[in-house]
Each structure stands twice: as structure tokens, then as C-alpha cells.
Design a protein around this motif. Structure first.
Motif, PDB file in Angstrom:
ATOM      1  N   ARG A 215       1.000  -0.957   0.230  1.00 33.60           N
ATOM      2  CA  ARG A 215       0.103  -0.537  -0.349  1.00 33.60           C
ATOM      3  C   ARG A 215       0.925   1.457   0.033  1.00 33.60           C
ATOM      4  O   ARG A 215       2.152   1.147   0.537  1.00 33.60           O
ATOM      5  N   ASP A 216       0.561   2.342  -0.306  1.00 31.11           N
ATOM      6  CA  ASP A 216       0.741   3.493  -0.899  1.00 31.11           C
ATOM      7  C   ASP A 216       1.316   4.690   1.040  1.00 31.11           C
ATOM      8  O   ASP A 216       0.569   5.439   0.830  1.00 31.11           O
ATOM      9  N   LYS A 217       2.329   3.560   1.498  1.00 28.54           N
ATOM     10  CA  LYS A 217       2.013   4.934   3.728  1.00 28.54           C
ATOM     11  C   LYS A 217       4.270   3.350   3.428  1.00 28.54           C
ATOM     12  O   LYS A 217       4.151   2.516   3.104  1.00 28.54           O
ATOM     13  N   TRP A 218       4.019   4.269   4.785  1.00 30.86           N
ATOM     14  CA  TRP A 218       5.230   3.583   5.418  1.00 30.86           C
ATOM     15  C   TRP A 218       5.331   2.226   5.660  1.00 30.86           C
ATOM     16  O   TRP A 218       6.274   1.217   5.713  1.00 30.86           O
ATOM     17  N   LYS A 219       4.004   1.846   6.953  1.00 28.01           N
ATOM     18  CA  LYS A 219       4.522   0.810   7.328  1.00 28.01           C
ATOM     19  C   LYS A 219       2.609   0.621   8.226  1.00 28.01           C
ATOM     20  O   LYS A 219       1.958   1.926   8.630  1.00 28.01           O
ATOM     21  N   SER A 220       1.920  -0.445   7.995  1.00 25.69           N
ATOM     22  CA  SER A 220       1.333  -0.620   9.080  1.00 25.69           C
ATOM     23  C   SER A 220       1.244   0.065  10.150  1.00 25.69           C
ATOM     24  O   SER A 220       1.918   0.328  10.915  1.00 25.69           O
ATOM     25  N   LEU A 221      -0.081   0.053  10.606  1.00 30.73           N
ATOM     26  CA  LEU A 221      -0.185   1.298  11.583  1.00 30.73           C
ATOM     27  C   LEU A 221      -0.797   0.292  13.142  1.00 30.73           C
ATOM     28  O   LEU A 221      -0.885   0.572  13.902  1.00 30.73           O
ATOM     29  N   THR A 222      -1.253  -0.537  12.771  1.00 29.95           N
ATOM     30  CA  THR A 222      -1.130  -2.020  13.665  1.00 29.95           C
ATOM     31  C   THR A 222      -0.274  -2.726  13.504  1.00 29.95           C
ATOM     32  O   THR A 222      -0.104  -3.690  12.912  1.00 29.95           O
ATOM     33  N   PRO A 223       0.361  -3.778  14.650  1.00 25.86           N
ATOM     34  CA  PRO A 223       1.647  -4.249  14.389  1.00 25.86           C
ATOM     35  C   PRO A 223       0.643  -5.603  14.691  1.00 25.86           C
ATOM     36  O   PRO A 223      -0.547  -6.014  14.267  1.00 25.86           O
ATOM     37  N   VAL A 224       1.813  -5.834  13.954  1.00 28.06           N
ATOM     38  CA  VAL A 224       1.755  -8.256  13.255  1.00 28.06           C
ATOM     39  C   VAL A 224       2.055  -8.692  14.199  1.00 28.06           C
ATOM     40  O   VAL A 224       3.917  -8.219  13.963  1.00 28.06           O
TER      41      VAL A 224
END
Length: 416
Positions: A215-224
Motif C-alpha cells: 500500500r502507498d504508506k510507510w508501515k502498518s499502523l497496527t502491529p502484526v
């Protein structure tokens, strides 16, 4: 007994490497995808709203913008081109989107010095609900060959979860492509859920996706806790780096870990890359994606509108010194030598004896970096060339300097 076990392991490894090499051979005996494929892909910008006019315009722009000269020599058509099957069950293009047909489009793309890629899925329907290729593998492969297609991206929506079925379905299509009479590189796209780096080369893939869609973003906002969870949270650039960096031993000429498309220059465009929090990245973050995709030998598939790129997007995508790292003939994927909360540092050898290093500041603030090359396994004195500044910046056994938040410094080290 111990020596017997070691000998069996070495034999198995050699047989595995031999199988991968055999599956990667073109008709003339050379390797398919000897370096990571490069090009432009339709999906992130157009989704399934594609047509032959737009694709021809993109092909023209790849030439006029310098993309082709820089090495981006494929136009990859993703999902949404299909128009069902005819009365002989031959897969056909949508007659409204592609009134001239795929063969005519391939001829046009080839006339520009580019190659054409196409898309299907190992299930009855594709991810976007169009006609796919399950149980029509040989027929579709022959059709793609008759259209002079050069590459197939083979997705896995609508297919079972287990690894063995995936191996069987992908091998069936790979075998069909090899029987088609045309060299067609094969991109396996099951998103890393079944660890394709362990088997995809053996069943006939030249590249395989390692994670969920970018996705066009730096990182997931929710930890996985595992990469498959990124399907729900949206994989950012940093997530894909973290879940792709440990597979270096499986990559090399003719078989590549695919970290998915470049989002450089999309700036939060609505559509597939804008889903799940894809609000866009800074140019610094886009530069980091280009740097790390290159040093980790991922295929480079741009997805922005190459008909109208701003100066920063051109600067990032057309950096021939960084592209040269990605396309280096040795084909050795970088290894992550340092990984902590602040830094990821990658090192790879190059064909001429130089080394490439990438220093990523993972944090939210500018940091001072102190890199002793010996700690990375690189002994001696080096000339340090900054591949983004396009100049030699120092000589010695170490590098000290500031790295902005989410920035990646990329150097070429020449022994002196």
C-alpha cells in the motif's frame, strides 16, 4: 552418520539448485529473468479500469521519459483485461477495453522496444472477478504465446490455503508455458503465505511474491505478528522490507524474491494502493523504497502515471546508479547485517568486486550513523560513493553522518 547427513544435505541442495536452473532456461538455453524484471504495471494507477489507449500512451511515455533507457523494459497488464471465453473456450480480451486485441497491443509495445506482460489466476476467477485459468492452463498458455506475450503474473485469489495445492497449480501453468513454444517469464503471486521461496523456483517460477500487497504508506499502523496479517492491516514499505529480508539464500539469476510494486510517485492516489491506510509517502520514503528494493534484488515495477512525473519522481525512478545495483550480474541479494529499533543496514557483493550498502533510519527522527565497515564483514579501506548524491563522499574504513527519518543512504564501496 553425521558426515552422511551432511553429504545428503549437500546433494539435496545441489539437486534443488539444478532444478531451479533447469526451470529458468529459455528456449535457446539462456536464463529467463537473469536479472530482476523491470517495467511499469497497470494495477495501482488504473485498477481494472484499463484499456488499450491508456496502455499505448504509457508505453510511449516510458520511451519519451527515459524509463526504457533506464531499464524499465516491460509493460505489465494486471487484472481486468479479460472478456471471458469464446465458443472454443479460448480466453479473450474485453472487446470494449481492447478492441484491437492483445496481439495488436503486443506488436505496438514490441515496436517501442518493450515487452508485454499479462495476468491470470490459478482459480476459476481472478481477484477482481474476471475469467481465470484453472483447468485451462495449456489452452491459455498457447493463447498467450500466440499473442506474443513475454511475461505472466499468476495470482492466487479463490484458491485453497495449503502449500501442496499451490505447488501443483503453479507447476501446471509453468509446464504449460514451457510447452507453449514461446519464452514467457512466470511471476508467482500467492503473497508469501505458503513460503514460496522454498518451492516456487522448483515448480517453474522466475519470481515470487514475498508478502501481502503493498500500500502507498510507510508501515502498518497496527502491529502484526506474521506477514499474513498484513492482508488486513495493509502492508507498508517497511513491513515488506522486514518480511522479505531473510530470504536472500533463495534469490539469484533466474529466481527472485518479489517485494511487489513500487509506489513511488503515487502520492496517496485513490485506488488499490490507497486502500487500508495508503495515504501516500514522502519523497524520502519513496527513495527508501527504491533503494531497498534495489539492494534486495526485487523486481522493479513502477505504477505511477509515467505520462506526467514530477522532478522528484523522475529523480528516484531514473537513478541509473541505484538501478545498476538491482541489475548487477552477480545477482546476490543483500543480507541485513544490522537490525534494531533505529537501523537496518544491508550489504551485498557486486560482480566487479565492489560492495553496495544501504543504511535505513527506521526511526521518527534524524539520527547520527556511525558505520564501521569491518563490523559488516568488509575489511580494508574503501572509496565511498553516494548513489543518491552521485559523487564520492569519503575514503576510509568507516562512515559517519546524519540520516533523516525514514531515509536510506545508499553507497557503493570500492576497495582501495
Amino acid at each position: 552418520m553425521k558426515n552422511q547427513i551432511i553429504s545428503l544435505f549437500v546433494l539435496a541442495l545441489c539437486l534443488s539448485i539444478g532444478t531451479v536452473e533447469a526451470q529458468s532456461k529459455a528456449i535457446d538455453g539462456t536464463l529467463l529473468a537473469p536479472t530482476p524484471p523491470m517495467g511499469w504495471m497497470t494495477w495501482n494507477y488504473f485498477a481494472d479500469n484499463i484499456n488499450e489507449k491508456d496502455i499505448r500512451e504509457m508505453a510511449d511515455a516510458m520511451v519519451s521519459s527515459g524509463m526504457l533507457k533506464a531499464g524499465y523494459n516491460h509493460v505489465f497488464i494486471d487484472d481486468g483485461w479479460q472478456g471471458g471465453r469464446d465458443n472454443k473456450n479460448n480466453i479473450i480480451a474485453d472487446p470494449v477495453k481492447f478492441p484491437s486485441g492483445i496481439k495488436a497491443l503486443a506488436d505496438y509495445v514490441h515496436s517501442k522496444g518493450l515487452k508485454l506482460g499479462i495476468y491470470s489466476d490459478a482459480a476459476p476467477l481472478t481477484c477482481a472477478g474476471y475469467t481465470a485459468s484453472l483447468n485451462f492452463e495449456e489452452q491459455d498458455a498457447k493463447t498467450f504465446a500466440s499473442w506474443d506475450v513475454d511475461y505472466l503474473k499468476y495470482d492466487y485469489c479463490g484458491a485453497p490455503d495449503d502449500m501442496e495445492v499451490a505447488k501443483s497449480r503453479y507447476k501446471k501453468m509453468a509446464d504449460a508455458l514451457r510447452k507453449s513454444g514461446r519464452d514467457i517469464s512466470f511471476g508467482i503471486c500467492e503473497w508469501g503465505d505458503r513460503k514460496p521461496w522454498l518451492w516456487a523456483g522448483q515448480v517453474g517460477g522466475q519470481l515470487w511474491r514475498t508478502t501481502a500487497d503493498v500500500r502507498d504508506k510507510w508501515k502498518s499502523l497496527t502491529p502484526v505478528k506474521k506477514q499474513s496479517e498484513l492482508h488486513g492491516t495493509g502492508a507498508g514499505i517497511l513491513d515488506i522490507v522486514d518480511y522479505s529480508q531473510d530470504h536472500a539464500s533463495y534469490a539469484g539469476p533466474g529466481h527472485w524474491n518479489d517485494m511487489d510494486m513500487l509506489v513511488v510517485g503515487l502520492y496517496g492516489k485513490k485506488g488499490p494502493s490507497g486502500d487500508l491506510g495508503g495515504v501516500g509517502c514522502t519523497d524520502t520514503e519513496y527513495q527508501s523504497q527504491m533503494s531497498i528494493w534495489s539492494i534486495l534484488n526485487s523486481p522493479l515495477a513502477a505504477t505511477n502515471d509515467v505520462r506526467k512525473m514530477n522532478a522528484e519522481t523522475k529523480r528516484i525512478l531514473l537513478n541509473e546508479e541505484v538501478i545498476a545495483i538491482n541489475q548487477d550480474a552477480l545477482g546476490k541479494q543483500a543480507v541485513c547485517k544490522i537490525k534494531n529499533d533505529l537501523w537496518s543496514v544491508f550489504v551485498r557483493p557486486l560482480a566487479n568486486g565492489d560492495f553496495a550498502i544501504a543504511i535505513l533510519n527506521r526511526s521518527e527522527a534524524t539520527q547520527n550513523s556511525k558505520i564501521n565497515f569491518a563490523e559488516l564483514g568488509l575489511n580494508g579501506n574503501f572509496e565511498i560513493r553516494d548513489l543518491w548524491e552521485h559523487k564520492v563522499i569519503a575514503k576510509g574504513k568507516k562512515w559517519n553522518g546524519k540520516v533523516k527519518s525514514h531515509e536510506t543512504k545508499m553507497f557503493r564501496l570500492k576497495k582501495i
